[in-house]
Write a protein that holds these residues in place. Structure first.
Motif, PDB file in Angstrom:
ATOM      1  N   SER A  35       0.817  -1.219   0.000  1.00  0.00           N
ATOM      2  CA  SER A  35       0.000   0.000   0.000  1.00  0.00           C
ATOM      3  C   SER A  35       0.852   1.271   0.000  1.00  0.00           C
ATOM      4  O   SER A  35       0.328   2.360  -0.202  1.00  0.00           O
ATOM      5  N   SER A  36       2.169   1.148   0.220  1.00  0.00           N
ATOM      6  CA  SER A  36       3.042   2.326   0.235  1.00  0.00           C
ATOM      7  C   SER A  36       3.665   2.611  -1.129  1.00  0.00           C
ATOM      8  O   SER A  36       4.409   3.575  -1.277  1.00  0.00           O
ATOM      9  N   ILE A  37       3.354   1.799  -2.132  1.00  0.00           N
ATOM     10  CA  ILE A  37       3.978   1.933  -3.447  1.00  0.00           C
ATOM     11  C   ILE A  37       3.022   2.602  -4.425  1.00  0.00           C
ATOM     12  O   ILE A  37       1.848   2.249  -4.505  1.00  0.00           O
ATOM     13  N   GLU A  38       3.524   3.567  -5.176  1.00  0.00           N
ATOM     14  CA  GLU A  38       2.748   4.212  -6.239  1.00  0.00           C
ATOM     15  C   GLU A  38       2.992   3.426  -7.524  1.00  0.00           C
ATOM     16  O   GLU A  38       3.880   3.743  -8.312  1.00  0.00           O
ATOM     17  N   TYR A  39       2.191   2.391  -7.745  1.00  0.00           N
ATOM     18  CA  TYR A  39       2.402   1.500  -8.882  1.00  0.00           C
ATOM     19  C   TYR A  39       2.285   2.219 -10.225  1.00  0.00           C
ATOM     20  O   TYR A  39       2.906   1.805 -11.202  1.00  0.00           O
ATOM     21  N   ASP A  40       1.505   3.295 -10.275  1.00  0.00           N
ATOM     22  CA  ASP A  40       1.369   4.045 -11.535  1.00  0.00           C
ATOM     23  C   ASP A  40       2.691   4.660 -11.971  1.00  0.00           C
ATOM     24  O   ASP A  40       2.881   4.957 -13.154  1.00  0.00           O
ATOM     25  N   ALA A  41       3.618   4.864 -11.033  1.00  0.00           N
ATOM     26  CA  ALA A  41       4.913   5.454 -11.363  1.00  0.00           C
ATOM     27  C   ALA A  41       5.969   4.386 -11.699  1.00  0.00           C
ATOM     28  O   ALA A  41       7.109   4.724 -11.974  1.00  0.00           O
ATOM     29  N   CYS A  42       5.572   3.119 -11.671  1.00  0.00           N
ATOM     30  CA  CYS A  42       6.508   2.014 -11.918  1.00  0.00           C
ATOM     31  C   CYS A  42       6.276   1.414 -13.303  1.00  0.00           C
ATOM     32  O   CYS A  42       5.204   1.527 -13.871  1.00  0.00           O
ATOM     33  N   ALA A  43       7.308   0.755 -13.809  1.00  0.00           N
ATOM     34  CA  ALA A  43       7.197   0.048 -15.085  1.00  0.00           C
ATOM     35  C   ALA A  43       6.764  -1.391 -14.802  1.00  0.00           C
ATOM     36  O   ALA A  43       7.375  -2.083 -13.997  1.00  0.00           O
ATOM     37  N   VAL A  44       5.700  -1.830 -15.477  1.00  0.00           N
ATOM     38  CA  VAL A  44       5.208  -3.189 -15.294  1.00  0.00           C
ATOM     39  C   VAL A  44       6.141  -4.152 -16.022  1.00  0.00           C
ATOM     40  O   VAL A  44       6.579  -3.881 -17.136  1.00  0.00           O
ATOM     41  N   GLN A  45       6.442  -5.269 -15.373  1.00  0.00           N
ATOM     42  CA  GLN A  45       7.253  -6.314 -15.992  1.00  0.00           C
ATOM     43  C   GLN A  45       6.495  -7.636 -15.850  1.00  0.00           C
ATOM     44  O   GLN A  45       6.423  -8.210 -14.774  1.00  0.00           O
ATOM     45  N   TYR A  46       5.925  -8.085 -16.965  1.00  0.00           N
ATOM     46  CA  TYR A  46       5.182  -9.342 -16.970  1.00  0.00           C
ATOM     47  C   TYR A  46       6.157 -10.497 -17.181  1.00  0.00           C
ATOM     48  O   TYR A  46       7.243 -10.330 -17.737  1.00  0.00           O
ATOM     49  N   GLY A  47       5.755 -11.676 -16.747  1.00  0.00           N
ATOM     50  CA  GLY A  47       6.553 -12.876 -16.991  1.00  0.00           C
ATOM     51  C   GLY A  47       6.491 -13.268 -18.455  1.00  0.00           C
ATOM     52  O   GLY A  47       5.670 -12.773 -19.230  1.00  0.00           O
ATOM     53  N   ASP A  48       7.386 -14.161 -18.848  1.00  0.00           N
ATOM     54  CA  ASP A  48       7.392 -14.656 -20.223  1.00  0.00           C
ATOM     55  C   ASP A  48       6.087 -15.392 -20.521  1.00  0.00           C
ATOM     56  O   ASP A  48       5.584 -16.140 -19.690  1.00  0.00           O
ATOM     57  N   ASP A  49       5.558 -15.200 -21.717  1.00  0.00           N
ATOM     58  CA  ASP A  49       4.353 -15.891 -22.124  1.00  0.00           C
ATOM     59  C   ASP A  49       4.556 -16.469 -23.517  1.00  0.00           C
ATOM     60  O   ASP A  49       4.531 -15.712 -24.488  1.00  0.00           O
ATOM     61  N   PRO A  50       4.804 -17.730 -23.619  1.00  0.00           N
ATOM     62  CA  PRO A  50       4.875 -18.735 -22.562  1.00  0.00           C
ATOM     63  C   PRO A  50       6.217 -18.673 -21.831  1.00  0.00           C
ATOM     64  O   PRO A  50       7.209 -18.170 -22.386  1.00  0.00           O
ATOM     65  N   PRO A  51       6.282 -19.205 -20.621  1.00  0.00           N
ATOM     66  CA  PRO A  51       7.542 -19.220 -19.886  1.00  0.00           C
ATOM     67  C   PRO A  51       8.601 -20.011 -20.652  1.00  0.00           C
ATOM     68  O   PRO A  51       8.291 -21.009 -21.300  1.00  0.00           O
ATOM     69  N   LYS A  52       9.832 -19.545 -20.590  1.00  0.00           N
ATOM     70  CA  LYS A  52      10.937 -20.207 -21.297  1.00  0.00           C
ATOM     71  C   LYS A  52      11.806 -20.954 -20.282  1.00  0.00           C
ATOM     72  O   LYS A  52      12.117 -20.423 -19.228  1.00  0.00           O
ATOM     73  N   PRO A  53      12.208 -22.173 -20.614  1.00  0.00           N
ATOM     74  CA  PRO A  53      13.069 -22.916 -19.691  1.00  0.00           C
ATOM     75  C   PRO A  53      14.447 -22.272 -19.591  1.00  0.00           C
ATOM     76  O   PRO A  53      14.940 -21.682 -20.558  1.00  0.00           O
ATOM     77  N   PHE A  54      15.061 -22.385 -18.426  1.00  0.00           N
ATOM     78  CA  PHE A  54      16.391 -21.837 -18.198  1.00  0.00           C
ATOM     79  C   PHE A  54      17.452 -22.719 -18.844  1.00  0.00           C
ATOM     80  O   PHE A  54      18.474 -22.244 -19.312  1.00  0.00           O
ATOM     81  N   SER A  55      17.210 -24.011 -18.878  1.00  0.00           N
ATOM     82  CA  SER A  55      18.193 -24.971 -19.374  1.00  0.00           C
ATOM     83  C   SER A  55      17.780 -25.504 -20.740  1.00  0.00           C
ATOM     84  O   SER A  55      16.600 -25.717 -21.010  1.00  0.00           O
ATOM     85  N   PHE A  56      18.759 -25.772 -21.583  1.00  0.00           N
ATOM     86  CA  PHE A  56      18.469 -26.377 -22.875  1.00  0.00           C
ATOM     87  C   PHE A  56      18.060 -27.851 -22.712  1.00  0.00           C
ATOM     88  O   PHE A  56      17.583 -28.476 -23.650  1.00  0.00           O
ATOM     89  N   LEU A  57      18.237 -28.393 -21.509  1.00  0.00           N
ATOM     90  CA  LEU A  57      17.862 -29.777 -21.246  1.00  0.00           C
ATOM     91  C   LEU A  57      16.358 -29.930 -21.037  1.00  0.00           C
ATOM     92  O   LEU A  57      15.845 -31.045 -21.016  1.00  0.00           O
ATOM     93  N   ASN A  58      15.637 -28.819 -20.872  1.00  0.00           N
ATOM     94  CA  ASN A  58      14.190 -28.846 -20.664  1.00  0.00           C
ATOM     95  C   ASN A  58      13.490 -28.164 -21.828  1.00  0.00           C
ATOM     96  O   ASN A  58      13.963 -27.152 -22.337  1.00  0.00           O
TER      97      ASN A  58
END
Length: 84
Positions: A35-58
C-alpha cells in the motif's frame, strides 16, 4: 529455490573445467508494504508468455501462476538517505 537440492553437479563440472569456485552474497531485497507503493509510477514487468526454460535440457517449464513485477529507479538523493 527453497526446498530444491543444491546444484553441486554443476559446480563440480565448473571446477573440473578449471574455474575457481566460491560463494557470493546474494542478499535479500527489503520487503515493502504494497500500500506504500505508487504502482502508476513504476514500469510493469510481466513474466514470459509462454515461460521459457532456463536450461536447454528442458523443453517446458512447470510453474504455477506468474506474478506481475514492477520496476522503479532511484536517484542520488534516495541513495544518500538510505546510506545514512
Amino acid at each position: 529455490r527453497m526446498g530444491d537440492p543444491p546444484s553441486t553437479a554443476l559446480a563440480d563440472t565448473f571446477a573440473r573445467a578449471g574455474f575457481r569456485m566460491g560463494r557470493l552474497k546474494t542478499g535479500t531485497p527489503p520487503r515493502l508494504r504494497a500500500s506504500s507503493i505508487e504502482y502508476d509510477a513504476c514500469a510493469v514487468q510481466y513474466g514470459d508468455d509462454p515461460p521459457k526454460p532456463f536450461s536447454f535440457l528442458n523443453s517446458t517449464v512447470r510453474i504455477g501462476q506468474q506474478m506481475t513485477c514492477w520496476s522503479t529507479r532511484t536517484n542520488q538523493r534516495t541513495h544518500d538517505l538510505v546510506s545514512k
